[in-house]
Write a protein that holds these residues in place. Structure first.
Motif, mmCIF file in Angstrom:
data_model
loop_
_atom_site.group_PDB
_atom_site.id
_atom_site.type_symbol
_atom_site.label_atom_id
_atom_site.label_comp_id
_atom_site.label_asym_id
_atom_site.label_seq_id
_atom_site.Cartn_x
_atom_site.Cartn_y
_atom_site.Cartn_z
ATOM 1 N N LEU A 58 0.832 -1.207 0.000
ATOM 2 C CA LEU A 58 0.000 0.000 0.000
ATOM 3 C C LEU A 58 0.869 1.261 0.000
ATOM 4 C CD1 LEU A 58 -2.826 1.302 0.213
ATOM 5 C CD2 LEU A 58 -2.572 1.215 2.699
ATOM 6 N N SER A 59 2.002 1.193 0.701
ATOM 7 C CA SER A 59 2.893 2.363 0.736
ATOM 8 C C SER A 59 3.434 2.666 -0.666
ATOM 9 C CB SER A 59 4.047 2.149 1.718
ATOM 10 O OG SER A 59 4.991 1.230 1.211
ATOM 11 N N PHE A 60 3.681 1.620 -1.455
ATOM 12 C CA PHE A 60 4.145 1.848 -2.828
ATOM 13 C C PHE A 60 3.056 2.546 -3.648
ATOM 14 C CE2 PHE A 60 7.236 -1.363 -1.627
ATOM 15 C CZ PHE A 60 8.375 -0.912 -2.257
ATOM 16 N N LEU A 61 1.817 2.099 -3.452
ATOM 17 C CA LEU A 61 0.702 2.724 -4.171
ATOM 18 C C LEU A 61 0.549 4.194 -3.743
ATOM 19 C CD1 LEU A 61 -1.844 2.439 -6.007
ATOM 20 C CD2 LEU A 61 -3.112 1.885 -3.918
ATOM 21 N N ALA A 62 0.614 4.433 -2.440
ATOM 22 C CA ALA A 62 0.428 5.793 -1.914
ATOM 23 C C ALA A 62 1.518 6.726 -2.432
ATOM 24 C CB ALA A 62 0.430 5.754 -0.394
ATOM 25 N N PHE A 63 2.755 6.286 -2.377
ATOM 26 C CA PHE A 63 3.849 7.129 -2.856
ATOM 27 C C PHE A 63 3.791 7.296 -4.377
ATOM 28 C CE2 PHE A 63 6.944 8.396 0.415
ATOM 29 C CZ PHE A 63 6.324 7.857 1.517
ATOM 30 N N GLY A 64 3.319 6.265 -5.074
ATOM 31 C CA GLY A 64 3.164 6.380 -6.520
ATOM 32 C C GLY A 64 2.131 7.433 -6.885
ATOM 33 N N LEU A 65 1.013 7.442 -6.160
ATOM 34 C CA LEU A 65 -0.030 8.444 -6.410
ATOM 35 C C LEU A 65 0.483 9.846 -6.082
ATOM 36 C CD1 LEU A 65 -3.111 6.524 -4.945
ATOM 37 C CD2 LEU A 65 -2.799 7.227 -7.331
ATOM 38 N N LEU A 66 1.207 9.940 -4.971
ATOM 39 C CA LEU A 66 1.763 11.239 -4.581
ATOM 40 C C LEU A 66 2.736 11.744 -5.649
ATOM 41 C CD1 LEU A 66 2.031 13.440 -2.391
ATOM 42 C CD2 LEU A 66 3.867 12.086 -1.371
ATOM 43 N N PHE A 67 3.545 10.827 -6.155
ATOM 44 C CA PHE A 67 4.493 11.191 -7.214
ATOM 45 C C PHE A 67 3.744 11.721 -8.440
ATOM 46 C CE2 PHE A 67 6.604 9.921 -11.160
ATOM 47 C CZ PHE A 67 7.808 10.583 -11.036
ATOM 48 N N ALA A 68 2.692 10.977 -8.857
ATOM 49 C CA ALA A 68 1.931 11.390 -10.046
ATOM 50 C C ALA A 68 1.286 12.754 -9.820
ATOM 51 C CB ALA A 68 0.868 10.336 -10.347
ATOM 52 N N TRP A 69 0.786 12.961 -8.640
ATOM 53 C CA TRP A 69 0.121 14.235 -8.316
ATOM 54 C C TRP A 69 1.112 15.404 -8.426
ATOM 55 C CZ3 TRP A 69 -1.336 16.053 -2.755
ATOM 56 C CH2 TRP A 69 -2.220 17.121 -2.827
ATOM 57 N N LEU A 70 2.259 15.233 -7.771
ATOM 58 C CA LEU A 70 3.279 16.284 -7.806
ATOM 59 C C LEU A 70 3.807 16.493 -9.223
ATOM 60 C CD1 LEU A 70 5.281 15.384 -4.560
ATOM 61 C CD2 LEU A 70 3.683 17.278 -4.876
ATOM 62 N N LEU A 71 3.938 15.382 -9.945
ATOM 63 C CA LEU A 71 4.488 15.462 -11.304
ATOM 64 C C LEU A 71 3.580 16.287 -12.225
ATOM 65 C CD1 LEU A 71 6.734 14.384 -13.256
ATOM 66 C CD2 LEU A 71 5.142 12.565 -13.846
ATOM 67 N N VAL A 72 2.283 16.031 -12.147
ATOM 68 C CA VAL A 72 1.344 16.768 -13.009
ATOM 69 C C VAL A 72 1.408 18.264 -12.702
ATOM 70 C CG1 VAL A 72 -1.087 17.127 -13.567
ATOM 71 C CG2 VAL A 72 -0.196 14.805 -13.340
ATOM 72 N N HIS A 73 1.409 18.595 -11.408
ATOM 73 C CA HIS A 73 1.482 20.012 -11.035
ATOM 74 C C HIS A 73 2.798 20.640 -11.508
ATOM 75 C CE1 HIS A 73 -2.183 20.709 -8.835
ATOM 76 N NE2 HIS A 73 -2.033 19.591 -8.153
ATOM 77 N N ARG A 74 3.868 19.915 -11.300
ATOM 78 C CA ARG A 74 5.175 20.472 -11.675
ATOM 79 C C ARG A 74 5.299 20.645 -13.186
ATOM 80 N NH1 ARG A 74 8.211 23.207 -12.761
ATOM 81 N NH2 ARG A 74 10.409 23.510 -12.247
ATOM 82 N N TYR A 75 4.722 19.687 -13.922
ATOM 83 C CA TYR A 75 4.737 19.778 -15.382
ATOM 84 C C TYR A 75 3.984 21.038 -15.835
ATOM 85 C CZ TYR A 75 3.875 18.603 -20.270
ATOM 86 O OH TYR A 75 3.810 18.636 -21.644
ATOM 87 N N ARG A 76 2.855 21.284 -15.181
ATOM 88 C CA ARG A 76 2.048 22.441 -15.581
ATOM 89 C C ARG A 76 2.721 23.760 -15.198
ATOM 90 N NH1 ARG A 76 -3.807 19.738 -14.191
ATOM 91 N NH2 ARG A 76 -3.869 18.442 -16.053
ATOM 92 N N VAL A 77 3.518 23.738 -14.161
ATOM 93 C CA VAL A 77 4.313 24.934 -13.841
ATOM 94 C C VAL A 77 5.312 25.203 -14.976
ATOM 95 C CG1 VAL A 77 6.066 25.870 -12.281
ATOM 96 C CG2 VAL A 77 4.042 24.773 -11.340
ATOM 97 N N GLU A 78 5.875 24.120 -15.515
ATOM 98 C CA GLU A 78 6.777 24.279 -16.666
ATOM 99 C C GLU A 78 6.036 24.913 -17.847
ATOM 100 O OE1 GLU A 78 10.107 23.307 -17.572
ATOM 101 O OE2 GLU A 78 10.428 23.331 -15.407
ATOM 102 N N VAL A 79 4.815 24.463 -18.081
ATOM 103 C CA VAL A 79 4.007 25.018 -19.170
ATOM 104 C C VAL A 79 3.779 26.517 -18.937
ATOM 105 C CG1 VAL A 79 1.751 24.954 -20.301
ATOM 106 C CG2 VAL A 79 2.884 22.814 -19.657
ATOM 107 N N LEU A 80 3.454 26.868 -17.698
ATOM 108 C CA LEU A 80 3.203 28.275 -17.378
ATOM 109 C C LEU A 80 4.468 29.116 -17.534
ATOM 110 C CD1 LEU A 80 0.896 27.937 -14.245
ATOM 111 C CD2 LEU A 80 0.238 28.651 -16.532
ATOM 112 N N GLU A 81 5.596 28.547 -17.165
ATOM 113 C CA GLU A 81 6.853 29.288 -17.326
ATOM 114 C C GLU A 81 7.133 29.549 -18.801
ATOM 115 O OE1 GLU A 81 9.921 27.233 -15.202
ATOM 116 O OE2 GLU A 81 9.470 28.280 -13.334
ATOM 117 N N ASP A 82 6.867 28.522 -19.622
ATOM 118 C CA ASP A 82 7.046 28.703 -21.065
ATOM 119 C C ASP A 82 6.112 29.793 -21.579
ATOM 120 O OD1 ASP A 82 8.947 26.834 -21.129
ATOM 121 O OD2 ASP A 82 7.813 25.306 -22.217
#
Lengths: 180, 260
Positions: free
Chosen positions: B215-239
């Protein structure tokens, strides 16, 4: 009027036919970053390369042969002399603590080594558990100044009625001799 | 000319004269965020309250519900960074989006690598008796952290965006070569760090300990995906900031050239 990019405008620009003032092409805006200047870039590169170099140096020196097992340490005893190194083995059931020192034996591959440790062992230290010790040969025993517990990758739930596994009993084999 | 008055974006990414939707969240990220928080809370409850202590490590075993998952997600982040960099370098797939994905995944990966090093150090102090030792696994993980921090610094050096993206992609692929070496370090060399518990034919963990760890792998995987999407969109905004800020600056400058 200053622009967001701080671009200078000249008031001496000649007017065009329709009365507009010719404006030279604007330079591209650049996002100012901390690493924008060459000096800072060089400083960052030196710090990062220095950190990586230090890690690689430490890694090459220590990581590839992190420890010698008890039998290897006994076999290499002459060449090791009193040099500091790490030795690995399983703690036998002969742990004695007195005068701020811990006296015990470790074994690996049927070879036993007597150990005298001058520091407090970690909380998981007990007979039957593998340990890695830092220290050196001192006469007939290994003088340790650091005990590290090397627990296995296996996990089992603790039950109140579970019997503790018994470590092999201490043998009368002298330090460096063949173990059980 | 009102640079700041028209800004609805955060100060760093606000284009001039435009007011498009500027956030990094949407319904997908909301679902991801809720799922991450719920699964992390469930992991914490199972890990701290329900799962039993270990026969050898006692209560210290509870760090197994944080440390391996953080390390795995860190590997995923760096691996994704390398794959995205490869896609950017490949002429047929070259797109700015791969460069953004590489940047975002490396940054999130570095965060989880720091979590791995910190939780590992705490666990090491309790179980081994030392905060740190220079064995192969620990040394390589520290090296992995250092080289990806270097990669992120390289991305901030400025200059032509395309040239920067190319050199960053090459460096990312080189850095990511350390990931498999780090993973197999406990098999290839003698280490104080224990070997793999799960990735073997017969896992060395069972029952509630195993379920909580998964379950910890699933939880950290979801957290990673969540942070990744937000961070990717920050890159889009910077561009967008760079592109629209540039266009707006030209427009302003031309407007200032009109007398009266």
């Amino acid at each position: 009027m200053a622009l967001s990019g701080g671009l200078p405008l000249t008031s001496e620009s000649p007017p065009e036919a329709d009365g507009r003032v010719a404006v030279p092409p604007a330079p591209r805006l650049r996002t100012r970053t901390f690493f924008g200047s060459p000096g800072r870039r060089l400083g960052a590169a030196v710090v990062i390369l220095g950190a990586i170099g230090f890690l690689v140096y430490q890694g090459l020196g220590n990581a590839t042969v992190y420890f010698k097992t008890a039998d290897q340490a006994v076999a290499d005893r002459a060449s090791l002399g009193t040099k500091q190194f790490r030795i690995e083995g399983t703690v036998q059931n002969d742990v004695r603590q007195a005068g701020g020192q811990t006296d015990f034996s470790i074994y690996a591959n049927r070879v036993t080594v007597r150990v005298v440790d001058s520091k407090e062992p970690p909380q998981l230290f007990k007979p039957g558990i593998p340990v890695v010790l830092e220290g050196h040969w001192s006469g007939s025993y290994f003088a340790s100044d650091l005990v590290m517990v090397k627990h296995s990758a296996s996990y089992s739930a603790a039950h109140p009625d579970r019997l503790e596994p018994q470590a092999p009993s201490s043998s009368s084999v002298p330090a460096g001799g063949s173990g059980p | 000319m009102a640079v700041s008055s028209v800004s609805v974006l955060p100060a760093r990414v606000a284009p001039v004269g435009a007011a498009p939707r500027a956030g990094t969240g949407n319904s997908v990220t909301k679902v991801l965020g809720v799922a991450s928080i719920v699964s992390l809370a469930l992991t914490a409850w199972l890990g701290l309250d329900v799962s039993p202590p270990d026969v050898t490590q006692g209560e210290l075993v509870r760090l197994i519900y944080v440390h391996p998952a953080a390390a795995t997600v860190c590997y995923v982040g760096f691996g994704l960074c390398a794959l995205a960099s490869l896609a950017y370098l490949w002429p047929r797939t070259r797109s700015r989006r791969w460069d953004r994905l590489a940047a975002a995944s490396a940054e999130v990966g570095v965060v989880f690598c720091a979590v791995t090093l910190i939780t590992g150090s705490i666990w090491g102090r309790g179980s081994w008796g030392v905060w740190w030792t220079w064995d192969a696994r620990l040394t390589l993980t520290a090296l992995l952290f250092a080289v990806f921090v270097g990669y992120l610094a390289l991305r901030r050096t400025g200059g032509d965006p395309e040239a920067r993206a190319k050199r960053s992609a090459v460096v990312a692929i080189l850095c990511a070569l350390l990931v498999p070496v780090d993973h197999y370090a406990t098999s290839w060399w003698t280490t104080l760090h224990q070997g793999n518990t799960l990735t073997r034919a017969n896992p060395l963990i069972h029952g509630m300990q195993l379920y909580t760890m998964l379950l910890s792998f699933l939880a950290f995987g979801l957290l990673f995906a969540w942070l990744l999407v937000h961070r990717y969109r920050v890159e889009v905004l910077e561009d967008r900031y760079e592109e629209e800020g540039f266009a707006a600056a030209i427009a302003e400058r031309r407007a200032e050239g009109v007398p009266g």
